[in-house]
Design a protein around this motif. Structure first.
Motif, PDB file in Angstrom:
ATOM      1  N   GLU A 131       0.816  -1.215   0.000  1.00  0.00           N
ATOM      2  CA  GLU A 131       0.000   0.000   0.000  1.00  0.00           C
ATOM      3  C   GLU A 131       0.848   1.264   0.000  1.00  0.00           C
ATOM      4  OE1 GLU A 131      -2.933  -0.005   3.139  1.00  0.00           O
ATOM      5  OE2 GLU A 131      -4.403  -0.578   1.641  1.00  0.00           O
ATOM      6  N   VAL A 327     -13.244   6.388  -1.236  1.00  0.00           N
ATOM      7  CA  VAL A 327     -14.406   5.540  -0.998  1.00  0.00           C
ATOM      8  C   VAL A 327     -15.473   5.736  -2.075  1.00  0.00           C
ATOM      9  CG1 VAL A 327     -15.680   7.158   0.470  1.00  0.00           C
ATOM     10  CG2 VAL A 327     -15.842   4.699   0.911  1.00  0.00           C
ATOM     11  N   ALA A 331     -15.639   0.248  -8.701  1.00  0.00           N
ATOM     12  CA  ALA A 331     -14.904  -0.755  -9.472  1.00  0.00           C
ATOM     13  C   ALA A 331     -15.591  -1.018 -10.806  1.00  0.00           C
ATOM     14  CB  ALA A 331     -14.790  -2.038  -8.659  1.00  0.00           C
ATOM     15  N   GLN A 332     -16.892  -0.694 -10.868  1.00  0.00           N
ATOM     16  CA  GLN A 332     -17.634  -0.888 -12.104  1.00  0.00           C
ATOM     17  C   GLN A 332     -17.356   0.276 -13.057  1.00  0.00           C
ATOM     18  OE1 GLN A 332     -18.815  -0.920  -9.050  1.00  0.00           O
ATOM     19  NE2 GLN A 332     -20.326  -2.530  -8.705  1.00  0.00           N
ATOM     20  N   GLU A 363      -8.131   3.065  -8.690  1.00  0.00           N
ATOM     21  CA  GLU A 363      -7.777   2.750  -7.305  1.00  0.00           C
ATOM     22  C   GLU A 363      -8.779   1.879  -6.559  1.00  0.00           C
ATOM     23  OE1 GLU A 363      -5.273   5.620  -4.967  1.00  0.00           O
ATOM     24  OE2 GLU A 363      -5.795   6.911  -6.641  1.00  0.00           O
ATOM     25  N   ALA A 364      -9.976   1.678  -7.136  1.00  0.00           N
ATOM     26  CA  ALA A 364     -10.883   0.705  -6.510  1.00  0.00           C
ATOM     27  C   ALA A 364     -10.426  -0.707  -6.843  1.00  0.00           C
ATOM     28  CB  ALA A 364     -12.313   0.926  -6.972  1.00  0.00           C
ATOM     29  N   LEU A 365      -9.467  -0.808  -7.749  1.00  0.00           N
ATOM     30  CA  LEU A 365      -9.023  -2.131  -8.196  1.00  0.00           C
ATOM     31  C   LEU A 365      -7.630  -2.474  -7.700  1.00  0.00           C
ATOM     32  CD1 LEU A 365     -10.212  -1.559 -11.852  1.00  0.00           C
ATOM     33  CD2 LEU A 365     -11.376  -2.954 -10.141  1.00  0.00           C
ATOM     34  N   LEU A 473      -3.503  -3.457 -14.502  1.00  0.00           N
ATOM     35  CA  LEU A 473      -3.294  -3.285 -13.069  1.00  0.00           C
ATOM     36  C   LEU A 473      -1.811  -3.299 -12.715  1.00  0.00           C
ATOM     37  CD1 LEU A 473      -6.043  -5.745 -11.747  1.00  0.00           C
ATOM     38  CD2 LEU A 473      -6.244  -3.304 -12.160  1.00  0.00           C
TER      39      LEU A 473
ATOM     40  N   ARG C  21     -14.633  -0.069   7.395  1.00  0.00           N
ATOM     41  CA  ARG C  21     -15.983   0.398   7.059  1.00  0.00           C
ATOM     42  C   ARG C  21     -16.775  -0.709   6.381  1.00  0.00           C
ATOM     43  NH1 ARG C  21     -18.849   2.006   2.830  1.00  0.00           N
ATOM     44  NH2 ARG C  21     -17.094   1.451   1.524  1.00  0.00           N
ATOM     45  N   LEU C  66      -8.116  -5.366   1.956  1.00  0.00           N
ATOM     46  CA  LEU C  66      -7.972  -4.267   1.008  1.00  0.00           C
ATOM     47  C   LEU C  66      -6.523  -3.858   0.784  1.00  0.00           C
ATOM     48  CD1 LEU C  66     -10.742  -3.505   2.929  1.00  0.00           C
ATOM     49  CD2 LEU C  66     -10.982  -2.038   0.963  1.00  0.00           C
ATOM     50  N   SER C  67      -5.598  -4.498   1.453  1.00  0.00           N
ATOM     51  CA  SER C  67      -4.234  -3.983   1.389  1.00  0.00           C
ATOM     52  C   SER C  67      -3.338  -4.779   0.449  1.00  0.00           C
ATOM     53  CB  SER C  67      -3.627  -3.956   2.790  1.00  0.00           C
ATOM     54  OG  SER C  67      -3.392  -5.265   3.238  1.00  0.00           O
ATOM     55  N   ILE C  96     -10.485  -5.656  -2.038  1.00  0.00           N
ATOM     56  CA  ILE C  96      -9.847  -5.360  -3.328  1.00  0.00           C
ATOM     57  C   ILE C  96      -9.025  -6.580  -3.738  1.00  0.00           C
ATOM     58  CG2 ILE C  96      -8.294  -3.834  -4.586  1.00  0.00           C
ATOM     59  CD1 ILE C  96      -9.337  -1.531  -2.999  1.00  0.00           C
ATOM     60  N   ILE C  97      -9.636  -7.402  -4.572  1.00  0.00           N
ATOM     61  CA  ILE C  97      -9.008  -8.637  -5.035  1.00  0.00           C
ATOM     62  C   ILE C  97      -8.975  -8.600  -6.568  1.00  0.00           C
ATOM     63  CG2 ILE C  97      -9.054 -11.167  -4.926  1.00  0.00           C
ATOM     64  CD1 ILE C  97      -9.070  -9.943  -2.121  1.00  0.00           C
ATOM     65  N   PRO C  98      -7.819  -8.337  -7.150  1.00  0.00           N
ATOM     66  CA  PRO C  98      -7.749  -8.274  -8.612  1.00  0.00           C
ATOM     67  C   PRO C  98      -8.183  -9.605  -9.258  1.00  0.00           C
ATOM     68  CG  PRO C  98      -5.723  -7.452  -7.612  1.00  0.00           C
ATOM     69  CD  PRO C  98      -6.529  -8.050  -6.517  1.00  0.00           C
ATOM     70  N   GLU C 100      -7.031 -11.298 -11.574  1.00  0.00           N
ATOM     71  CA  GLU C 100      -5.993 -12.288 -11.884  1.00  0.00           C
ATOM     72  C   GLU C 100      -5.562 -13.108 -10.665  1.00  0.00           C
ATOM     73  OE1 GLU C 100      -3.883  -8.627 -12.971  1.00  0.00           O
ATOM     74  OE2 GLU C 100      -2.103  -9.718 -12.316  1.00  0.00           O
ATOM     75  N   GLY C 115     -16.086  -7.044  -4.538  1.00  0.00           N
ATOM     76  CA  GLY C 115     -15.307  -5.809  -4.415  1.00  0.00           C
ATOM     77  C   GLY C 115     -16.158  -4.615  -4.041  1.00  0.00           C
ATOM     78  N   PRO C 116     -15.559  -3.421  -4.063  1.00  0.00           N
ATOM     79  CA  PRO C 116     -16.291  -2.202  -3.706  1.00  0.00           C
ATOM     80  C   PRO C 116     -17.526  -2.040  -4.598  1.00  0.00           C
ATOM     81  CG  PRO C 116     -13.957  -1.727  -4.035  1.00  0.00           C
ATOM     82  CD  PRO C 116     -14.172  -3.133  -4.454  1.00  0.00           C
ATOM     83  N   GLY C 117     -18.603  -1.565  -3.993  1.00  0.00           N
ATOM     84  CA  GLY C 117     -19.803  -1.305  -4.777  1.00  0.00           C
ATOM     85  C   GLY C 117     -20.717  -2.511  -4.924  1.00  0.00           C
TER      86      GLY C 117
END
Lengths: 551, 331, 133
Positions: A131, A327, A331-332, A363-365, A473, C21, C66-67, C96-98, C100, C115-117
């Motif tokens: 990170e 936040v 990702a979509q 950055e969401a990915l 990525l 969160r 997420l890290s 956050i898991i790519p 691949e 993932g997010p969303g």
């Protein structure tokens, strides 16, 4: 009939004359759940007093801006937060950013550095360089800034628990480059209160943490006068799911708590207050964000003048860095994030930010790729050089809506200050989980509103088009971690360990007393003590913090 | 036997077997019956501590400190943390385990979170069975921890040898809450956070409350029997600071004192009698309720009774008597 | 005591990351879907998590990461669970898991990867439909 009565009457007629009742939603609320009216008129800011509420830019109460001519004089600092992998890689990225017009550096640290543990610690497994940049010792720091003149650039370091140690590393790195501490410009985040509230990267319990922070403030006031000693941060409070009002109120409350702690140490308010700075988030609701910044400046100025009796205008002037809301990135269809970031960045500029980080769309990915970082920086440059919003100071002032909302946010923040005071102050409120509960409730509510489609997030809960995403990525090579561990082990073999232990022992003794710890930390750093070693010594005296986790 | 493998592992002290068996007794009374039947002879060795206190009284820190001391004494500890089930959704957030710092080795300390699932009596029965499993698992001490201080705790704590109630200086209404609930079965009152101002005032308030209790006359036979042990034991009051372990010596002494009292005064046999009676009542309540519900939902005869009741030709008491007859439970 | 079996879920944050969160919101959503939820808090080591799984016997374990440390940490958790003979628990990872990394994690028995969303309902349904007991 007064003018206000006339407007009131006319407005009623207007509302009756046309069919206004058919609207897309029953109520329009911003992200702080403040209900927004159909139309704002002079009646919404009846008691508005230009001199008292706004004044002139660069003058009390600073509502219109921290500096007199704002961006006509100098644009904000375009400061892209960056750091990943090891010091060599990040050094390369910094040089790339400087070549593309970045005017300040902003260091993102590896999680293990943030927690003050060495790369060799088993808890660092999988986290090294993921990170942010992995820094364990002076050796890494020298590599990180290799070929970058520390007397010429300003550097912001996002570091809290071990902030005093990173500052010491920076001072000694500059020393090795031949610069004195008084030449250095930059910021350490050093805001531990919001760690307990939101970000969770604490190390020690609140009381010793506050002592170390006041040590850095005291030290910098004497020896590193151009350094910003705390960046009091709302960013993470917002990222943890707070509303804009909560971000505003909790951040300023933290700020007051630091002021009170420094006063208790016997420092003069006008000696340290000018070196405090702030760090806010910029989220999706445009006007709400603009008004948040304007309200923040006014509240800070009023409290500093009236409650803490500051005399210098610089002590009352709130300056802040902004980062667009991580936040809020989806990702979509990640490319849409470019548009989100643009609006968020624009809000912070219209709110008068002193420096800005724009998030990269990917950055969401993952961590941002070089191309994505470039687009984010270009976004700032387009706002700065093409849009014309920088031509005049505080262009939104005088808008009935903007002034009303600025007032409203100030009022709601004051309500929170009262609640915090009733709980006995910020630290007791942290221990009572007050902030944590408020934030957890707000974030759950927001998420539910998105799920119920009361709030729209484009391509997430409306207009969705499930397509596999094909963004390139950035991957962090796992070998980086092994190399970091090897480097640290090698360093520990090569340095003069007798001297290291001696310096650490002295630091430990100092920690037991009340002396300022900075000189002792700097001494240990000079002998190449690692961050983890210094933290461990301090932990022996200060203990570790455990959270009463609530959810 | 479906559970025999797990049970033999349990008796050897396998934590995973204990955990699996607890899940079965929580979810299924038939499983509970079979399991308790097999392990019953291996129970009766654990000392059971009931601990409760309102939110904010520092229960988790208190229990952590207590466990630390017991572990140092070489004891094996089981902890059952009971949290409320949301009446709206039936779900629950089980929180207390994280608040107890995980400094303990899994070999010495077994922590299990339970939701109360909001049924009348059901929790007390399940808790009783979980205690038995932890007892058979080899725990020297089983701590049952709940959030409230109200009437619902009374049922759960009937199984406990010693009941400890936590209070803190300052909180105003906790004494009132105790009065209307758990006061009569409390053996030791502990004022936690003794470093805060008002600790001694709190102790005085508790003393005052207990004075008041002495003048109170139980007129119901059931109540006086249930609280037989209290008549000879004057509840003790002490204060501690759990954060730094202050005054825990005294507290441990009081727990010991209560234990000796139970054994020496012979009250222990009374206690055991009450415990087994209560437990059986809980099981009967559950089983009978289940039978009655089944009957109400399936029997055509009862459908007719209900119709008659709607037409006012049969009242609910008479209907209940008819059902008792159908169950073969007629007096 | 109820006839219907309650689903018990353990929500965890392994590693050093403190961004909780998402996991807290998820814990509440699972609770509101009628499940019994334990949240471990942040900074959990694989041993902490496995010990909690042993004692609490959940039906599902949700790891929020997420890290970027998922590839290093998740397989260790799975191996340790196996060592204790725990193979009937759904273990999912999200955050956050790519894309691949999914195949690699799947090969260690992990599922989910939200993932997010992501709609909370999607995750609730995922838990309900993928239990292994």
């Amino acid at each position: 009939m007064t003018e206000h009565d006339k407007i009131k009457q006319d407005k009623e007629e207007w509302e009756n004359s046309i069919s206004l009742k058919k609207e897309r939603k029953q109520s329009f609320r911003n992200l702080s759940e403040i209900e927004i009216n159909r139309l704002y008129t002079p009646n919404d800011i009846k008691d508005f007093n230009y001199a008292l509420d706004l004044g002139f830019p660069g003058q009390y109460p600073f509502t219109r801006g921290a500096y007199p001519n704002m961006y006509r004089g100098q644009l904000w600092t375009m400061r892209q937060f960056a750091g990943f992998g090891n010091a060599e890689q990040t050094n390369k990225r910094y040089k790339f950013l400087i070549n593309h017009g970045n005017t300040g550096l902003s260091v993102a640290f590896s999680l293990h550095t943030i927690y003050g543990i060495d790369a060799t610690d088993p808890r660092a497994l999988g986290e090294i360089g993921k990170e942010g940049v992995a820094i364990d010792s002076l050796k890494d720091m020298q590599t990180l800034f290799d070929g970058i003149d520390l007397s010429k650039i300003s550097t912001s370091m996002t570091i809290n628990g071990p902030a005093s140690i990173l500052l010491a590393l920076y001072i000694v790195t500059a020393e090795k480059q031949g610069h004195t501490p008084d030449q250095l410009r930059g910021t350490i985040q050093n805001d531990i209160l919001k760690e307990y509230i939101a970000q969770k990267s604490w190390i020690f319990p609140p009381e010793p943490s506050m002592r170390i922070i006041i040590d850095t403030i005291e030290y910098c006031a004497k020896y590193v006068p151009q350094w910003y000693t705390i960046s009091i941060s709302g960013y993470h409070i917002r990222e943890a799911g707070s509303t804009a009002v909560q971000e505003l109120a909790f951040t300023l409350a933290d700020g007051f708590a630091y002021v009170e702690a420094a006063l208790e140490r016997g420092l003069d308010i006008d000696d340290f207050a000018p070196r405090l700075s702030f760090f806010f988030n910029s989220h999706n609701n445009f006007f709400e964000e603009v008004c948040k910044y304007r309200a923040a400046r006014r509240i800070w100025a009023r409290h500093m003048k009236n409650k803490y009796e500051a005399k210098k205008p610089e002590s009352m002037r709130l300056r802040f860095h902004t980062q667009t809301a991580g936040v809020s990135l989806a990702a979509q269809e990640p490319e849409n994030n470019i548009a989100r970031v643009t609006l968020q960045a624009l809000a912070s500029v219209l709110g008068g930010t002193q420096s800005l980080h724009t998030n990269s769309f990917d950055e969401a990915l993952c961590l941002p790729t070089e191309n994505a970082v470039k687009i984010a920086l270009r976004t700032q440059q387009i706002i700065a050089y093409e849009s014309g919003v920088t031509d005049t100071v505080d262009p939104l002032a005088g808008s009935y809506y903007v002034e009303w909302l600025t007032n409203k946010m100030e009022e709601e923040a004051e309500n929170y200050f009262q609640q915090i005071e009733d709980l006995g102050g910020v630290i007791p409120a942290i221990k009572a989980n007050f902030f944590q509960k408020e934030i957890a409730n707000a974030s759950y509510k927001y998420q539910q509103e998105i799920e119920n489609r009361e709030r729209t997030i484009v391509a997430v809960n409306q207009f969705e088009q499930r397509e596999p995403c094909s963004v390139p990525l950035l991957k962090i090579d796992e070998e980086i971690a092994n190399e970091q561990i090897r480097k640290l082990n090698k360093l520990k073999e090569e340095r003069d360990n007798k001297k290291v232990n001696e310096k650490l022992e002295r630091l430990k003794e100092a920690a037991k007393g009340t002396e300022n710890l900075m000189p002792f930390i700097i001494d240990a750093i000079r002998e190449y003590a690692s961050i983890g070693e210094i933290i461990n010594v301090l932990k022996e005296i200060f203990g570790a913090y455990h959270e009463d986790s609530i959810y | 036997m479906e559970y025999s493998n797990l049970i033999s592992q349990l008796l050897k002290g396998h934590p995973r077997a204990a955990a699996r068996l607890i899940t079965f007794v929580e979810n299924d009374i038939e499983a509970a019956e079979e399991i308790v039947n097999s392990i019953y002879e291996h129970t009766g060795n654990a000392y059971i501590l009931g601990i409760t206190g309102a939110p904010g009284t520092g229960k988790s820190t208190f229990i952590s400190t207590l466990i630390k001391i017991y572990v140092e004494q070489g004891k094996k500890i089981g902890i059952i943390c009971v949290d409320p089930t949301s009446p709206l959704t039936g779900g629950a957030l089980l929180g207390d385990r994280i608040r107890m710092k995980q400094l303990f080795s899994i070999d010495n300390v077994f922590i299990r979170s339970m939701a109360n699932r909001g049924q009348l009596g059901g929790l007390a029965r399940a808790t009783e069975d979980v205690i038995k499993i932890l007892d058979a698992y080899g725990c020297d001490i089983v701590i049952v921890e709940t959030v409230g201080v109200g009437q619902s705790e009374v049922d759960i704590f009937k199984s406990a040898h010693t009941v400890v109630v936590l209070l803190v200086p300052g909180l105003g209404d906790d004494i009132q809450a105790i009065k209307s609930g758990i006061m009569e079965i409390t053996d030791i009152f502990v004022v936690n956070k003794m470093d805060l101002p008002g600790a001694d005032k709190k102790i005085a308030e508790i003393q005052q409350m207990l004075e008041f209790k002495k003048n109170y006359k139980y007129d119901s036979k059931e109540i006086s029997e249930k609280f037989a042990k209290i008549e000879q034991w004057t509840p003790e009051i002490t204060k501690v600071n759990s954060k730094i372990g202050e005054n825990f010596d005294e507290l441990l002494g009081l727990i010991k004192k209560h234990k000796s009292f139970l054994e020496e005064s012979g009250v222990i046999s009374n206690y055991l009698k009450n415990r087994i009676t209560n437990e059986t009542i809980q099981i009967l309540k559950y089983k009978l309720t289940e039978k009655v519900e089944e009957l109400l939902n399936s029997d055509k005869e009862i459908g007719k009774y209900i119709d008659q009741a709607i037409k006012k030709s049969l009242d609910p008491y008479s209907m209940a008597n008819l059902i008792i007859k159908m169950l073969g439970l007629e007096k | 005591m109820s006839k219907e079996r309650k689903i018990k879920v353990l929500c965890c944050k392994p590693g050093l990351d403190g961004h909780d969160r998402g996991v807290k919101v998820l814990a509440r959503a699972l609770r509101d879907a009628g499940m019994e939820v334990i949240y471990t808090g942040i900074h959990q080591t694989p041993d902490d998590i496995v010990n909690t799984v042993i004692q609490e016997d959940p039906d599902a374990v949700m790891l929020s990461m997420l890290s970027g440390s998922h590839n290093a940490i998740c397989p260790i958790i799975m191996d340790k669970l196996k060592e204790h003979g725990i193979d009937d628990v759904l273990v999912a990872v999200g955050g956050i898991i790519p894309d691949e990394d999914k195949t690699f994690l799947e090969s260690h028995g992990l599922k989910g990867f939200y993932g997010p969303g992501t709609d909370l309902k999607t995750i609730v349904d995922f838990v309900k439909n993928n239990l292994k007991r």
